[in-house]
Structures are given as C-alpha cells and as structure tokens.
Design a protein around this motif. Structure first.
Motif: not given
Length: 567
Positions: A529-534, A487-497
C-alpha cells in the motif's frame, strides 16, 4: 524554535521537553551536588539542542528520603540547589533564551517533616488534623487494610499520639495527603498560584492519579503483588476528575501552562478523561503501559527483555485512542526508569539504536520528553558493588532478594537493568576529568563508568553523534506541521524486528517511518500500500548509508529512515 503563536493555549503540542534531574546535572559550587546555577551555566547547551521546555525534578526543601519527592516545605528550596534568587535568575535566563520551565508538583504526599504532618499527628482536633489519611486500628490492633507500599512493607504506619495509622503509598516518611479535606485542597491551590505567579510555566504532577481514594478503603485481592495492593483502591479514584477540574478552575485556567500528569495504573480510555480539552483537567498524562511490557515474574526487577510487537501494540493503542480526544506524552526514560538504550535498544549498537529510538519517539503524535543524557545515547550504569546503589526502591529490592537467597550475580543483573539510579548518575560533560566535568569533587552518586566514551564534549565534536540527530528531530518537529498534527497509522504490526508507521496531514503530506530494532542486517519488504505512486524522499536517515526508496530495503542494524511525500 516553535513556529506557532506563543500565546496559543496549545503551544505545548509543538514543544519538546527536556527533563533535568537537578542534583545530577551540573555542580557549580564544588559540593558534588548539581544545582540551579549549574543549570544556568548549561543553558547554551540546551539552547543548542533546541528544546522548548525544561522540567525540573523537585527542588523544594526536603530530607531527601526519596530524592526530593518527600517535600517538607513547598515554599522553600533545597539549600543544596540554591536560593529563591538563584531560581528567579534561572527562570529569567531561560525565558530570555525562549525556554520555558515547569516544576514537579508533588501533592499526593509530603514529607513527615512537613509542618502540616507534625501538627496533624498531634491530635484529632487541630487545624491540620484532617490534612492526612488516618485510620483506627482493627479490633485486635491490626492494620486498616492489606495495602502494601510501593517501596515494600505495609502502606500504614502507627502513630501513638493519635492512636491511629496513617497511609503512605511510598516510604513511611511520605504520608498521604487527604484530598477529601477542602482546606487542604485550598492550601495546595494557593501554593500552585504562588509558583505560577513567580514565573514558572506549568507542572509535571507526581502520581496525580492517586489523589482520590475509595473511602471504604477495601482490602485488595490477594492475587495482587503485595507491594501493588495499594493501587487497587487508590488509582483513578472516584473524585480524581472532580479534584482536577476544581484545580483547573481555581488555578490553571488563569495561566498559560503545560500540565502533564504522572498517572500510574491508568489505561488509554482513562487517559482520555484526564486530557480531553473539553473536560478542563490536564494537557497530557504519562503512559505507563510500555513501561510494563518487560515486567517478568518478579515484576519490575526482572531480566525479561521486551518484545517489539508488544511495544507497537501499546504505542498504537495510545496513538489511536487519543488521536482526536486528548493528547499523548512521549518518552523512553525518566528519573524513575532505566536508560532507553539498554532497555529498548542495544549497547552493542549504542549509537545506532539511540538514534532510532529518538526517531521513533519524535515522529509519533504527542509531546516528546527527553531525559538528560538521552541525547548522548547514555546507557545503564554497571556499578561494581551493590552498595553503590543509592535509590531507596533498589536498596529495598536488593535486601529482599538477598533474604530470599537469590544469587548475587542475578541481583546485580536486575539492579543494572532496572534501578532508578541508572538514570540518576551525573551528566557526563567531558572525558577529561575524574568526574566528567559534572563536579571537581566526588559526586553524591557514582559516575557511569563509561563517561570517557559517552560525554557531551565528544558528542559536540562529532557531527554524526546522537546529539546532532536529536537536534535534527527537534528542528523537524518545529518545522513540519505533519509531525505535530498528522494521523498515525501502523503497518506490519506482527513484524518482530521493524517498526513501520505513517503520519498523514490533512493537506496530503505524509511521513513514512521505517525503524529496525534488530542487531542484524535485514531485507525489508515495504507494505504494498505504501509503494504505490507516492514519490518518497528521504527526510532523515539514522545511518551514513545512501538509501533510496524501494519496495525492498536493506536495513543496517538499528537503522531508521523517515521518508516524506507531498502527494
């Protein structure tokens, strides 16, 4: 090598397709035009890259008004490319190398030199009279409606023999087929069966969303650009899905094929109708939305630069909409589009951006398409003269802009940025000859002038080249189910770089893709959310830098990293 069962009806979901533009790939008979035997000669190269499928642009008999998309005989080959025996040899050799081949299926229109059209224009009552779309003139002899052709001018041409106009969405030499005629559809299905029985593995279907027209042929709103008015009454017409379901019943369901539709003016919701497996139409369609985000006030031929936020929005919409119903095709460039590095990357950081464009695309959900030379990081071609351009669309635009009195420097710039010829320059195999190993005589179109720096021989010698990065991307798709199914999930949608997304499989395997689209060094804060315990491990890094996962990452210009966790 695909790890799924080759007999699976969905083998194409794990495949990587490589598009070959035959006349520009490899010349084997010293006439300056690529050919089928040239493709055979380069099968070891394609095998080394690791691709599963070759898509060949049209190889049929054609006057070549539109580089083969004007077909005069569906059963004969263009003699410049070779014979039917040559094609059979190519099929056999490709299949022995576990590479499938799909052909371009052009059934929205033919050449005006096709025998069907020659007969159709003679009278109103012969066997082929209804194979094309004919309309009477208006009361005062005016055109049937205000539709304009894609290559410029009206979409109607008058034929004195019939005292009628015929419809053409492209060049006047490409009359539109009338899919309302059952005999025409039966003839097309017969032709498709012939090639599938010959041994081909599927079709890329040219402008297939245009085959059904609104039968009232309404005028388009004048607010449409003149050359685009055609699409108002021809895109996704009232019977297009009926026709494709009939095609599936009559032909496709009897073969284990890959089918991909070129569907201009089709949104993500409409794409579901074409690709939902329960509807029995096509496997996938080409998304055009990301091809339009850099259109300017003059449409395609403009110098506007795309915005990454817009690109992410389009990709995410299509990833989300087709996630559970349908299937995506993934591409940056093809024979109709400029080179990806120039358009979406950076010529200053050519190698870096070429790798990152590859990473982003191949980590998305869908079937990736590589256009020949993309795996080398090829750029647009800087031709010295406007007269060097061959493409009918580009030449028409040059004429139009010159008539409008636009500066020649501007015309050269937009031709360099947007011409279809950018993709059609010959494949550069080596730096050691005047024609880059493509041919030993002058090619049909000029070489890209930078072939001494960008060519296959040099790429294969350098283990950090774009080629080997693509090779890794293809191998990963074959090895990791999460790339195919996750499954695809986008993060930082408004980051221009930075383009950041994850892929998540049902077993918990996750990929995290972080890709810089900047020419500057960036400090990137990974979403909390991606830093967590992964426990993220580097799966693939486009740069030579040593990098470990951290909440703050220093990204080099156009660096992309793929992290993986099995938590």
């Amino acid at each position: 090598m695909m790890t799924t069962n080759e007999d699976s009806s969905k083998w194409w979901q794990q495949a990587v397709v490589y598009q070959v533009y035959p006349q520009s790939f490899q010349d084997s008979n010293h006439d300056g035009i690529g050919d089928l035997n040239g493709i055979i000669n380069k099968l070891p190269y394609l095998k080394k890259l690791g691709v599963d499928v070759l898509w060949l642009n049209p190889i049929y008999k054609s006057p070549q008004v539109d580089n083969g998309y004007d077909i005069s005989n569906y059963y004969e080959l263009n003699s410049d490319y070779g014979t039917l025996d040559d094609f059979k040899h190519l099929l056999d050799e490709a299949h022995q190398n576990e590479i499938k081949i799909i052909l371009d299926l052009v059934v929205n229109h033919t050449s005006d030199q096709h025998e069907w059209f020659k007969q159709s224009k003679k009278s109103h009552d012969n066997e082929f009279a209804n194979y094309y779309i004919w309309k009477d003139p208006g009361e005062n002899g005016e055109l049937p409606n205000n539709w304009g052709a894609t290559f410029g001018g009206p979409a109607w041409t008058y034929v004195p023999e019939r005292k009628q106009y015929y419809l053409h969405s492209f060049a006047p030499e490409q009359p539109e087929l009338n899919w309302e005629e059952p005999k025409l559809r039966a003839a097309i299905y017969k032709m498709m069966r012939y090639w599938l029985e010959f041994g081909v593995d599927g079709f890329r279907m040219d402008v297939i969303s245009l085959i059904s027209k609104r039968q009232d042929f309404p005028d388009a709103d004048d607010s449409y650009a003149y050359s685009k008015r055609y699409y108002a009454g021809a895109s996704n017409g009232p019977r297009v899905h009926e026709f494709l379901q009939e095609m599936n019943r009559e032909v496709l369901r009897n073969f284990n094929t890959l089918t991909v539709g070129e569907t201009p003016n089709t949104n993500s919701d409409q794409a579901i109708l074409y690709t939902d497996v329960d509807r029995h139409e096509l496997n996938m369609v080409f998304n055009f939305d990301h091809m339009h985000i850099d259109y300017g006030k003059r449409g395609k031929f403009d110098n506007k630069r795309f915005n990454l936020v817009d690109l992410k929005r389009v990709f995410t919409e299509w990833q989300d909409k087709l996630s559970d119903r349908g299937w995506n095709s993934l591409y940056w460039s093809n024979h109709d589009q400029p080179r990806a590095v120039t358009r979406f990357g950076s010529e200053k950081y050519r190698i870096e951006s070429a790798k990152t464009l590859g990473t982003v695309l191949h980590m998305l959900k869908g079937t990736p398409y590589i256009f020949q030379g993309e795996e080398l990081g090829m750029t647009d071609a800087k031709f010295d003269l406007l007269a060097d351009y061959q493409d009918i669309e580009t030449k028409n635009i040059i004429d139009l802009y010159q008539q409008e009195g636009l500066p020649e420097d501007y015309i050269k710039e937009v031709a360099y940025l947007r011409s279809r010829d950018n993709a059609r320059t010959p494949m550069p195999w080596t730096s050691e000859s005047p024609y880059a190993g493509f041919s030993d005589v002058r090619p049909w179109i000029k070489m890209n002038p930078n072939y001494p720096e960008i060519n296959v021989a040099d790429a294969l010698k350098n283990k950090t080249s774009v080629f080997y990065h693509y090779q890794k991307l293809i191998a990963l798709r074959h090895e990791l189910p999460v790339i195919v199914e996750g499954k695809y999930t986008l993060y930082d949608a408004d980051n221009e770089d930075v383009f950041t997304f994850t892929r998540t499989a049902n077993d918990g395997t996750m990929l995290l893709v972080i890709a810089s689209f900047s020419e500057s060094v960036l400090t990137y804060s990974v979403p909390e959310k991606l830093v967590g315990n992964q426990q993220w491990q580097v799966l693939l890094d486009s740069s030579a830098s040593e990098i470990d996962f951290n909440s703050q990452l220093t990204l080099q210009p156009y660096q992309s990293i793929v992290f993986m966790t099995t938590n």
